[in-house]
Write a protein that holds these residues in place. Structure first.
Motif, PDB file in Angstrom:
ATOM      1  N   ALA A 191      -6.534   6.073  -8.698  1.00 31.06           N
ATOM      2  CA  ALA A 191      -5.586   7.087  -9.154  1.00 31.06           C
ATOM      3  C   ALA A 191      -6.105   7.797 -10.398  1.00 31.06           C
ATOM      4  N   GLN A 192      -6.659   7.031 -11.332  1.00 31.90           N
ATOM      5  CA  GLN A 192      -7.222   7.648 -12.534  1.00 31.90           C
ATOM      6  C   GLN A 192      -8.469   8.464 -12.216  1.00 31.90           C
ATOM      7  N   ARG A 193      -9.247   7.967 -11.277  1.00 31.48           N
ATOM      8  CA  ARG A 193     -10.505   8.650 -10.942  1.00 31.48           C
ATOM      9  C   ARG A 193     -10.247  10.012 -10.301  1.00 31.48           C
ATOM     10  N   PHE A 194      -9.254  10.097  -9.402  1.00 32.27           N
ATOM     11  CA  PHE A 194      -9.013  11.333  -8.656  1.00 32.27           C
ATOM     12  C   PHE A 194      -7.796  12.111  -9.153  1.00 32.27           C
ATOM     13  N   GLY A 195      -7.149  11.639 -10.207  1.00 33.12           N
ATOM     14  CA  GLY A 195      -6.020  12.365 -10.776  1.00 33.12           C
ATOM     15  C   GLY A 195      -4.802  12.420  -9.887  1.00 33.12           C
ATOM     16  N   VAL A 196      -4.580  11.368  -9.101  1.00 30.09           N
ATOM     17  CA  VAL A 196      -3.435  11.288  -8.203  1.00 30.09           C
ATOM     18  C   VAL A 196      -2.418  10.322  -8.800  1.00 30.09           C
ATOM     19  N   ALA A 197      -1.137  10.563  -8.532  1.00 29.85           N
ATOM     20  CA  ALA A 197      -0.098   9.670  -9.039  1.00 29.85           C
ATOM     21  C   ALA A 197      -0.351   8.246  -8.543  1.00 29.85           C
ATOM     22  N   PRO A 198      -0.389   7.255  -9.424  1.00 29.02           N
ATOM     23  CA  PRO A 198      -0.704   5.879  -9.013  1.00 29.02           C
ATOM     24  C   PRO A 198       0.168   5.336  -7.883  1.00 29.02           C
ATOM     25  N   PRO A 199       1.502   5.583  -7.859  1.00 32.16           N
ATOM     26  CA  PRO A 199       2.285   5.034  -6.750  1.00 32.16           C
ATOM     27  C   PRO A 199       1.806   5.490  -5.384  1.00 32.16           C
ATOM     28  N   VAL A 200       1.354   6.738  -5.285  1.00 34.46           N
ATOM     29  CA  VAL A 200       0.888   7.248  -3.996  1.00 34.46           C
ATOM     30  C   VAL A 200      -0.355   6.485  -3.540  1.00 34.46           C
ATOM     31  N   VAL A 201      -1.293   6.283  -4.452  1.00 34.07           N
ATOM     32  CA  VAL A 201      -2.514   5.558  -4.101  1.00 34.07           C
ATOM     33  C   VAL A 201      -2.183   4.102  -3.774  1.00 34.07           C
ATOM     34  N   LEU A 202      -1.291   3.499  -4.520  1.00 28.55           N
ATOM     35  CA  LEU A 202      -0.922   2.101  -4.265  1.00 28.55           C
ATOM     36  C   LEU A 202      -0.265   1.941  -2.897  1.00 28.55           C
ATOM     37  N   LEU A 203       0.516   2.947  -2.499  1.00 31.68           N
ATOM     38  CA  LEU A 203       1.115   2.904  -1.162  1.00 31.68           C
ATOM     39  C   LEU A 203       0.031   2.908  -0.084  1.00 31.68           C
ATOM     40  N   VAL A 204      -0.967   3.760  -0.256  1.00 30.72           N
ATOM     41  CA  VAL A 204      -2.064   3.829   0.719  1.00 30.72           C
ATOM     42  C   VAL A 204      -2.829   2.512   0.749  1.00 30.72           C
ATOM     43  N   VAL A 205      -3.128   1.958  -0.425  1.00 25.75           N
ATOM     44  CA  VAL A 205      -3.834   0.675  -0.497  1.00 25.75           C
ATOM     45  C   VAL A 205      -3.009  -0.419   0.183  1.00 25.75           C
ATOM     46  N   GLY A 206      -1.696  -0.407  -0.051  1.00 26.59           N
ATOM     47  CA  GLY A 206      -0.843  -1.402   0.591  1.00 26.59           C
ATOM     48  C   GLY A 206      -0.831  -1.268   2.102  1.00 26.59           C
ATOM     49  N   ALA A 207      -0.812  -0.021   2.592  1.00 22.39           N
ATOM     50  CA  ALA A 207      -0.852   0.195   4.039  1.00 22.39           C
ATOM     51  C   ALA A 207      -2.153  -0.332   4.635  1.00 22.39           C
ATOM     52  N   LEU A 208      -3.274  -0.115   3.936  1.00 18.76           N
ATOM     53  CA  LEU A 208      -4.557  -0.641   4.413  1.00 18.76           C
ATOM     54  C   LEU A 208      -4.563  -2.163   4.353  1.00 18.76           C
ATOM     55  N   LEU A 209      -3.977  -2.716   3.294  1.00 21.34           N
ATOM     56  CA  LEU A 209      -3.899  -4.170   3.170  1.00 21.34           C
ATOM     57  C   LEU A 209      -3.047  -4.767   4.281  1.00 21.34           C
TER      58      LEU A 209
ATOM     59  N   VAL B 235       5.297  -1.933  -0.554  1.00 18.23           N
ATOM     60  CA  VAL B 235       5.880  -0.888   0.285  1.00 18.23           C
ATOM     61  C   VAL B 235       4.910  -0.538   1.411  1.00 18.23           C
ATOM     62  N   GLY B 236       3.637  -0.357   1.056  1.00 17.08           N
ATOM     63  CA  GLY B 236       2.636  -0.062   2.079  1.00 17.08           C
ATOM     64  C   GLY B 236       2.482  -1.184   3.084  1.00 17.08           C
ATOM     65  N   VAL B 237       2.508  -2.428   2.592  1.00 15.09           N
ATOM     66  CA  VAL B 237       2.409  -3.578   3.493  1.00 15.09           C
ATOM     67  C   VAL B 237       3.604  -3.624   4.435  1.00 15.09           C
ATOM     68  N   GLU B 238       4.803  -3.371   3.882  1.00 14.69           N
ATOM     69  CA  GLU B 238       6.011  -3.425   4.709  1.00 14.69           C
ATOM     70  C   GLU B 238       6.026  -2.322   5.754  1.00 14.69           C
ATOM     71  N   LEU B 239       5.422  -1.177   5.444  1.00 19.79           N
ATOM     72  CA  LEU B 239       5.307  -0.136   6.459  1.00 19.79           C
ATOM     73  C   LEU B 239       4.552  -0.649   7.681  1.00 19.79           C
ATOM     74  N   GLN B 240       3.457  -1.346   7.436  1.00 20.18           N
ATOM     75  CA  GLN B 240       2.690  -1.932   8.536  1.00 20.18           C
ATOM     76  C   GLN B 240       3.504  -3.000   9.268  1.00 20.18           C
TER      77      GLN B 240
END
Length: 528
Positions: A21-39, A278-283
């Motif tokens: 999130a810091q590297r690409f300037g994206v809101a951290p919750p959005v990136v964490l959701l994607v990481v959770g979905a992959l997890l 949240v991302g994990v629960e989506l899966q």
């Protein structure tokens, strides 16, 4: 072993998500959701489910307590009516509107109300992102709303789940008694826990023991309130608000330093872990939905998201006009905010940690042993709504804030300068008497007087905003030189340890003192 593996995976996911999130300037919750979905693609992770009660008791108390400790009580008192309306009436209307929409989409009334209760409360932690771009009053109202509305949502959720599993009956006196018990009992427990906390903190000299009491306070308040079927959320919030008022006069400096080092890290980890979940629960929920249910769930996510936005905007504008008609006092006119500011508040209705915790706390089975109807559907829709509010509203909000052109709120900076100026002036005036009482030598007294007067000149220069002022330049040179000397002292101590002239124990003791001095100096020009 799976529990330990899950902890490590969650920690790594939070770390990776925040770095990206810091590297690409994206809101951290959005990136964490994607990481959770992959997890969640990992079967062992996807199949791991925390007990519903643990989700509420483990995550919510810490987040709510810290938010309560860092919220302005003065602003809450001056905006109490608006906060009460937002945290009660708006939550009930939102839950009802979502329940109607959910029932129209095919959900039974019980699960539909459970869904409505899950997505009705806003997220307190998401408001922190707005703190630097909105006036203090507006931020406080949003934070206070999101602290108190959890209690209303949980009462509605408890009724919905109780009716569905067969534990509750719905009558007006019964519902009224539940709300009275939730708010009255929760507030009473919060006062009781705060009173015990205050008395213990006065008597405990050890910072570790004092902060252990601080850690136990939110969990104790939540647990005691739940035992009497009151609002654990309100108990934690009331306890935290009381402690925020009394803590400066009863808690020692070393206790506060330790707490300020620990609590931000703790809440940071918990918030990050929840967004990953949240991302994990989506899966997880996705795997429990067939193709037809998935299509219905995606439609429901869109419908519920629109309902949330429409109801929030309708309430914010209609309640403002209604209050203007009813209350025409001059002081009421001073509380009014512009339509642009109200529009920003409408877009600030993020859903997050609380909604996820409520959705995950839906029981697996009914009293009869049958599965709770549409539980996976509720979890998936709630998770999807969180994603939509964070991504869509999060992307739109910066533009809305720029469009609103809200005046910059300088009141915090002005009050900071006022408080520091008066405190330093009164300290200088009290210096001769205190020095005489303590038997301080004239040389030490004069040295302290010069130091305090130099600090006062720096504060006054900051207040005028003249960055090229001689006092500020002197302060920067002083700070830079002191920091350079500290670095030199630290290098010397490390060299002595490497040469075996001192032990690691001595190194750590001196390092702690040097670190404290460095942090104090490095923060001299920072104004929170």
């Amino acid at each position: 072993m799976l529990g330990l593996e899950l902890i490590v995976l969650l920690g790594v996911a939070v770390l990776v998500g925040q770095v990206l999130a810091q590297r690409f300037g994206v809101a951290p919750p959005v990136v964490l959701l994607v990481v959770g979905a992959l997890l969640g693609l990992v079967p062992a992770v996807r199949q791991t489910q925390l007990p519903p009660e643990v989700v509420l008791l483990l995550f919510l108390p810490v987040l709510l307590y810290w938010e309560s400790l860092t919220t302005s009580m003065r602003e809450i008192r001056s905006n109490l009516r608006g906060i009460v309306l937002l945290s009660t009436v708006l939550v009930i209307l939102t839950a009802g509107a979502v329940a109607v929409a959910g029932h129209a989409l095919g959900l039974p009334w019980g699960p539909a109300w459970a869904l409505g209760a899950a997505v009705a409360p806003t997220d307190a932690t998401a408001v922190g992102v707005l703190a630097r771009s909105l006036p203090r009053r507006q931020v406080t109202v949003l934070r206070a709303e999101s602290l108190v509305n959890d209690g209303t949502a949980l009462v509605i959720f408890g009724l919905a789940v109780g009716l569905t599993v067969g534990e509750e009956h719905l009558t007006l006196p019964h519902v009224s008694a539940l709300f009275l018990l939730a708010y009255g009992g929760g507030a009473a427990v919060g006062v009781l826990v705060a009173w015990v906390n205050m008395n213990l903190r006065r008597r405990l000299d050890d910072p570790l023991l004092g902060n252990l009491v601080m850690i136990l306070a939110p969990f104790t308040a939540f647990l005691l309130a739940e035992l009497i079927h009151a609002s654990g959320v309100l108990a934690v919030v009331v306890s935290g608000l009381i402690m925020a008022q009394v803590a400066p006069s009863i808690i020692r400096a070393e206790h506060r330093r330790q707490a300020l080092a620990f609590w931000p890290l703790l809440t940071f980890i918990i918030n990050g872990a929840l967004f990953v979940l949240v991302g994990v629960e989506l899966q997880y929920a996705l795997r429990h939905l067939n193709r037809s249910d998935l299509q219905d769930a995606l439609i429901a996510i869109g419908v519920v998201s629109v309902v949330l936005i429409v109801v929030r905007f309708a309430f914010l504008f209609s309640s403002a006009y209604l209050i203007r008609v009813i209350d025409r006092r001059p002081e009421q006119r001073l509380r009014r905010i512009s339509h642009r500011a109200r529009t920003v508040s409408g877009f600030a209705g993020f859903r997050g940690a609380v909604s996820l915790a409520v959705a995950l706390s839906v029981p697996e089975t009914l009293d009869s042993g049958e599965p709770f109807p549409d539980r996976a559907f509720i979890v998936f829709v709630t998770s999807g709504v969180i994603v939509v509010t964070l991504v869509v509203q999060g992307l739109l909000l910066p533009g809305v804030v720029r469009w609103a052109r809200l005046p910059r709120d300088t009141s915090v900076d002005e009050e900071h300068v006022l408080a520091e100026t008066m405190a330093t002036e009164e300290a200088i005036n009290a210096l001769p008497q205190l020095a005489a009482e303590l038997g301080t030598t004239p040389k030490v007294r004069e040295w302290l007087r010069q130091e305090y007067e130099a600090h006062l000149a720096t504060v006054r220069a900051k207040g005028t905003g003249t960055d090229d002022d001689h006092a500020l330049l002197h302060n920067r040179h002083y700070t830079d030189l002191r920091l350079a000397l500290i670095a030199h002292r630290r290098a010397t101590v490390v060299r002595l340890r490497d040469e075996s002239q001192i032990d690691d124990t001595v190194l750590r003791r001196l390092q702690a003192a040097l670190d404290g001095e460095e942090v104090r100096l490095a923060g001299r020009e920072q104004v929170e």
